[in-house]
Design a protein around this motif. Structure first.
Motif, PDB file in Angstrom:
ATOM      1  N   UNK A 125       0.929  -0.988  -0.114  1.00  8.29           N
ATOM      2  CA  UNK A 125       0.053   0.268   0.080  1.00  8.29           C
ATOM      3  C   UNK A 125       1.128   1.343  -0.030  1.00  8.29           C
ATOM      4  N   UNK A 126       1.964   1.343   0.759  1.00  6.31           N
ATOM      5  CA  UNK A 126       2.593   2.667   1.025  1.00  6.31           C
ATOM      6  C   UNK A 126       3.831   2.758  -0.654  1.00  6.31           C
ATOM      7  N   UNK A 127       3.810   1.440  -1.194  1.00  6.35           N
ATOM      8  CA  UNK A 127       4.699   1.679  -2.177  1.00  6.35           C
ATOM      9  C   UNK A 127       3.616   2.330  -3.268  1.00  6.35           C
ATOM     10  N   UNK A 128       2.921   2.207  -3.795  1.00  9.83           N
ATOM     11  CA  UNK A 128       1.428   2.515  -4.393  1.00  9.83           C
ATOM     12  C   UNK A 128       0.990   3.879  -4.138  1.00  9.83           C
ATOM     13  N   UNK A 129       0.995   4.233  -2.758  1.00  9.48           N
ATOM     14  CA  UNK A 129       0.060   4.892  -2.345  1.00  9.48           C
ATOM     15  C   UNK A 129       0.706   6.417  -2.048  1.00  9.48           C
ATOM     16  N   UNK A 130       2.002   6.279  -1.370  1.00  7.88           N
ATOM     17  CA  UNK A 130       2.731   6.625  -0.886  1.00  7.88           C
ATOM     18  C   UNK A 130       4.267   7.257  -2.092  1.00  7.88           C
ATOM     19  N   UNK A 131       4.747   6.186  -2.267  1.00  9.90           N
ATOM     20  CA  UNK A 131       6.541   6.370  -2.586  1.00  9.90           C
ATOM     21  C   UNK A 131       5.946   7.228  -4.022  1.00  9.90           C
ATOM     22  N   UNK A 132       5.183   7.246  -4.630  1.00  3.87           N
ATOM     23  CA  UNK A 132       5.272   8.104  -5.683  1.00  3.87           C
ATOM     24  C   UNK A 132       5.098   9.623  -6.016  1.00  3.87           C
ATOM     25  N   UNK A 133       4.673   9.834  -4.644  1.00  2.00           N
ATOM     26  CA  UNK A 133       4.129  11.168  -4.368  1.00  2.00           C
ATOM     27  C   UNK A 133       5.752  11.972  -3.511  1.00  2.00           C
ATOM     28  N   UNK A 134       6.568  11.232  -2.726  1.00  2.00           N
ATOM     29  CA  UNK A 134       7.523  12.075  -1.683  1.00  2.00           C
ATOM     30  C   UNK A 134       9.084  11.682  -2.336  1.00  2.00           C
ATOM     31  N   UNK A 135       9.430  12.550  -1.510  1.00  2.00           N
ATOM     32  CA  UNK A 135      10.861  12.546  -2.447  1.00  2.00           C
ATOM     33  C   UNK A 135      11.273  13.958  -3.753  1.00  2.00           C
ATOM     34  N   UNK A 136      12.156  13.539  -4.313  1.00  2.00           N
ATOM     35  CA  UNK A 136      12.102  15.021  -5.173  1.00  2.00           C
ATOM     36  C   UNK A 136      11.760  14.403  -6.143  1.00  2.00           C
ATOM     37  N   UNK A 137      11.343  15.581  -6.868  1.00  2.00           N
ATOM     38  CA  UNK A 137      10.551  15.709  -8.100  1.00  2.00           C
ATOM     39  C   UNK A 137      11.417  15.388  -9.343  1.00  2.00           C
ATOM     40  N   UNK A 138      11.525  14.099  -9.866  1.00  2.00           N
ATOM     41  CA  UNK A 138      12.741  13.900 -10.949  1.00  2.00           C
ATOM     42  C   UNK A 138      12.517  15.519 -12.212  1.00  2.00           C
ATOM     43  N   UNK A 139      13.619  15.205 -12.729  1.00  2.00           N
ATOM     44  CA  UNK A 139      13.325  16.636 -13.986  1.00  2.00           C
ATOM     45  C   UNK A 139      12.447  16.799 -15.029  1.00  2.00           C
ATOM     46  N   UNK A 140      11.790  14.890 -14.822  1.00  2.00           N
ATOM     47  CA  UNK A 140      10.996  14.301 -16.288  1.00  2.00           C
ATOM     48  C   UNK A 140       9.782  14.379 -16.192  1.00  2.00           C
ATOM     49  N   UNK A 141       9.966  14.870 -14.809  1.00  2.00           N
ATOM     50  CA  UNK A 141       8.192  14.599 -14.479  1.00  2.00           C
ATOM     51  C   UNK A 141       7.935  16.475 -13.581  1.00  2.00           C
ATOM     52  N   UNK A 142       8.658  17.551 -14.217  1.00  2.00           N
ATOM     53  CA  UNK A 142       8.396  18.883 -14.456  1.00  2.00           C
ATOM     54  C   UNK A 142       7.476  19.547 -14.535  1.00  2.00           C
ATOM     55  N   UNK A 143       7.447  18.751 -15.891  1.00  2.00           N
ATOM     56  CA  UNK A 143       6.172  19.177 -16.548  1.00  2.00           C
ATOM     57  C   UNK A 143       4.822  18.805 -16.783  1.00  2.00           C
ATOM     58  N   UNK A 144       4.854  17.757 -15.534  1.00  2.00           N
ATOM     59  CA  UNK A 144       3.178  17.143 -15.211  1.00  2.00           C
ATOM     60  C   UNK A 144       2.126  17.845 -15.576  1.00  2.00           C
ATOM     61  N   UNK A 145       1.095  18.084 -15.739  1.00  2.00           N
ATOM     62  CA  UNK A 145      -0.060  18.497 -15.233  1.00  2.00           C
ATOM     63  C   UNK A 145      -1.877  17.853 -14.837  1.00  2.00           C
ATOM     64  N   UNK A 146      -2.077  18.436 -14.222  1.00  2.00           N
ATOM     65  CA  UNK A 146      -3.018  18.105 -13.432  1.00  2.00           C
ATOM     66  C   UNK A 146      -4.493  17.553 -14.215  1.00  2.00           C
ATOM     67  N   UNK A 147      -4.880  16.469 -14.120  1.00  2.00           N
ATOM     68  CA  UNK A 147      -5.771  15.725 -14.684  1.00  2.00           C
ATOM     69  C   UNK A 147      -6.559  16.293 -14.618  1.00  2.00           C
TER      70      UNK A 147
END
Length: 768
Positions: A421-443
């Motif tokens: 549950x932590x891997x699926x629900x927490x890990x993707x949102x914690x830590x530093x944002x990689x450069x490749x995802x900086x332009x990610x937009x809200x859906x």
């Protein structure tokens, strides 16, 4: 309730003609169907919580005891609310997730069909009608899983899922027929009082094994679990709807529904505990080695389903209460995590947990939903997941001599599921944002609002468990034949051993999450053992069967009609001849036969001459004409024996056949000799042997006393019951109407298949 079920099917048919209007912004209106159904079922909460059971009955095939009976009690109400409630959110989510997809209307059609089939399944009181809806869920899920039909992997996953669940469907049908034959009814409500009689029946073990086969395949229990991870090739709305709240829980529903009928028996309880325990631990361990978010969620789903089977097997009030709460818990947090995974994949283009991090900075509302869902899956207060975990520990801790073992297994499973549950629900949102995802937009808010609503539900029901205690949990436990009046859901039960186990689970699971990171190396390591997995074993067995069947087919179906007919005749002669010569008693009174008339002798002589000419002529047209003479001679015999209707039928068929053969053969080259004398001798011997066998069969029939009971019944009732004077036609259309309808259906399906093949244009890469 019947209209509520038919509404989903009607909408699917409606989309066939108006689908083009549901491909744009208006597509969100499709969500009105599940919303209306949710409101409809929600109005029954008060009545069901007061102990009322609502039933409806519609006659279908009363002669066979098959009727459309529907029951709405605590169990079916909970599932109906999940099917329609989560269905509504999935429909809304789909309008944005598949926005602009050229087959969006088709997707909604499949989704509506599936929703209707699931409602029919959980509301059916008749086992045969339940089976019909059960199969409809398998068929509609096949279309949903294989929706991306240009992908070979999607098609393969859909076929595997259909094959596994289809086997379970056959198992359910056979088990239902056995139950019906023992109890004299297919109504589950009527079976509830027959538990002792069923349990003492010598076929009890077989019946339970068949029901288990259906439930275990549908709910992905070990070793039938492997179809579910493969089904993750489907679009995220499918994974959310089918694998959190509906299809995979159909098997759980079946076990719960039949617990009062087949439960409270050592074989039932022990098998469910063992299978559930193996499934939950095995699948929970697999979550440690997956790097794809959907893979993590798939195996954690299988583990959760194992927990439910594990709890049902215990059969106590505590265990079934825990199962009732956990169904709600799992539906809320798992649907949330699936929807979030879809958002991440949709916006970033990846589901790889080794690269996903820091997305809270660009997907903040989604991150909040992910955190709440992860906390609920981990059983951390004040979420509803904590209450579910406490109840689960409570049930195992007080389960007699097996308490320590069962509690240890469930604690290990919960620790691993916390990690997942932590891997699926927490890990993707914690830590530093990689450069490749900086332009990610809200859906679109249509995508992130549904998971937020579900995540808030995890929190609200945890803080206020009374909202589901009397309205859903108590009635559900009562519907399984137990007294649910003393059930009380609380967020805090005091300082005790159960709380200590919860603290240990949370602590060890959190440590595991921070010390073990998902890596490709771990995934590659576990892949080494793939050759020992159930999926590989089944796949290899399928490959062997395919190779064997291909060789067998090539041996007997080599393209020569002569060989096909010869093979059929040899087996018929061997089997029938053996039976005749070992059991036949030819006590035929030839004196009772009427004397052969001149017309019979003359007609038979003409037939024999025509047969000889057909066999020895070297002209195709002459052979066809001779066969026509044989057919007309048979027509004359029918007339002699007072069967003018058969004579006219035979006359029409023979005339048409001769004309068609002449038209086809006229353009062919001269007669070719395609067989030598040895083959002709062989064929002649086979023909004589076959004719002899048929003659002996006729003599055997003549030796039996004539029983005209059936023919007298048809003759006496053809006009009275069916208002028809032609008895043969009445038999085909009325007395055997269902059989005739099925024959017509088979022909129609074959015609559709032929038409589809004629229109099929495959790329070379897709040809086989």
């Amino acid at each position: 309730m019947l209209l509520a079920i038919l509404l989903g099917f009607a909408f699917s048919i409606f989309l066939v003609f108006t689908g083009k209007f549901f491909k744009g912004r208006i597509s969100i209106l499709a969500a009105g169907i599940p919303l209306a159904l949710f409101v409809y079922f929600a109005q029954f909460i008060g009545r069901i919580s007061d102990g009322e059971v609502i039933t409806q009955f519609h006659s279908w095939i009363p002669a066979f005891g098959v009727n459309l009976g529907f029951t709405l009690d605590g169990l079916s109400l909970l599932f109906s609310l999940m099917i329609t409630g989560i269905g509504f959110l999935v429909f809304v989510y789909t309008s944005a997730y598949l926005k602009g997809h050229k087959y969006l209307d088709r997707f909604y059609g499949y989704l509506s069909m599936f929703m209707a089939a699931m409602l029919g399944l959980v509301l059916s009181d008749n086992l045969i009608s339940l089976f019909v809806f059960w199969e409809l869920t398998s068929i509609s899920s096949f279309f949903l899983i294989g929706f991306n039909n240009t992908s070979r992997e999607s098609r393969k996953s859909a076929l595997i899922a259909l094959a596994i669940t289809g086997i379970g469907g056959l198992s359910l049908l056979v088990g239902s027929i056995f139950l019906g034959s023992i109890t004299g009814t297919y109504s589950i409500a009527e079976m509830l009082t027959m538990n002792p009689e069923i349990a003492s029946n010598p076929y009890y073990i077989l019946i339970v094994a068949l029901i288990f086969g259906a439930a275990f395949t549908k709910s992905a229990q070990f070793p039938f679990h492997f179809w579910l991870p493969g089904a993750m090739k489907a679009p995220t709305p499918v994974s959310t709807y089918l694998h959190s709240a509906t299809m995979v829980k159909a098997g759980i529903y079946l076990l719960m529904r039949l617990t009062p009928v087949l439960g409270d028996h050592e074989f039932w309880n022990t098998t469910l505990i063992i299978v559930g325990a193996i499934t939950m631990v095995y699948s929970a361990i697999h979550t440690l080695f997956r790097t794809d978010l959907k893979g993590v969620l798939a195996y954690s789903t299988i583990s959760a389903l194992g927990i439910l089977v594990f709890l049902i097997g215990q059969g106590t009030v505590d265990a079934l209460t825990a199962a009732a709460v956990f169904i709600i818990v799992h539906a809320l947090y798992k649907a949330t995590l699936f929807l979030i995974t879809g958002i991440i994949d949709h916006q970033t283009g990846t589901r790889d947990t080794t690269v996903l991090r820091g997305l809270r900075k660009v997907l903040f509302p989604v991150a909040i939903a992910g955190f709440l869902a992860a906390l609920s899956s981990a059983g951390i207060p004040p979420t509803i997941g904590f209450i579910g975990k406490e109840l689960t520990y409570e049930s195992t801790f007080h389960f007699g001599n097996m308490a320590i073992l069962l509690t240890g297994l469930i604690v290990i499973t919960k620790i691993l599921l916390l990690y997942a549950g932590f891997v699926a629900g927490i890990k993707p949102f914690t830590g530093a944002l990689p450069e490749r995802f900086e332009n990610t937009k809200m859906p679109s808010f249509l995508m992130w609002l549904p998971p937020v609503i579900l995540a808030v539900g995890c929190l609200v029901f945890g803080i206020f468990p009374g909202l589901i205690e009397g309205s859903l949990v108590k009635p559900m436990v009562s519907s399984m034949g137990l007294d649910g009046k003393d059930i009380h859901l609380k967020l805090f039960h005091g300082f005790n051993v159960i709380l200590l186990l919860s603290v240990i689970t949370i602590a060890l699971g959190t440590v595991l999450y921070f010390t073990l990171k998902p890596t490709k190396k771990l995934e590659a390591w576990i892949a080494k053992f793939e050759k020992f997995s159930p999926q590989t074993i089944v796949t290899n067995s399928w490959a062997f069967f395919f190779k064997f069947s291909n060789g067998w087919t090539n041996l007997f179906q080599n393209g020569y009609l002569r060989n096909y007919v010869a093979t059929i005749m040899v087996f018929t002669i061997a089997l029938t001849g053996y039976s005749l010569f070992t059991t036949a008693n030819y006590a035929v009174d030839f004196n009772s036969f009427s004397p052969i008339t001149f017309y019979e002798a003359a007609t038979s002589l003409v037939m024999l001459v025509a047969i000889g000419y057909t066999v020895f002529t070297r002209s195709r047209l002459a052979a066809v004409a001779s066969m026509g003479i044989i057919g007309y001679a048979i027509c004359i015999l029918f007339v002699i024996y007072s069967a003018p209707d058969l004579a006219m039928t035979q006359f029409s068929i023979d005339t048409l056949t001769v004309i068609l053969f002449v038209l086809v053969l006229y353009k062919l080259p001269k007669y070719l000799k395609l067989s030598d004398y040895k083959m002709r001798i062989r064929d002649g011997v086979l023909s004589l042997a076959f004719g002899t066998i048929i003659t002996l069969l006729i003599l055997e029939v003549l030796a039996e006393p004539v029983n005209k009971e059936v023919s007298d019944y048809y003759a006496a009732n053809a006009y009275i019951l069916a208002h028809g004077k032609n008895v043969v036609n009445v038999i085909l259309v009325d007395f055997r109407g269902a059989d005739t309808m099925l024959e017509i259906s088979v022909l129609a399906i074959a015609a559709i298949g032929v038409f589809a093949l004629l229109k099929l244009r495959l790329k070379k890469s897709d040809q086989r």
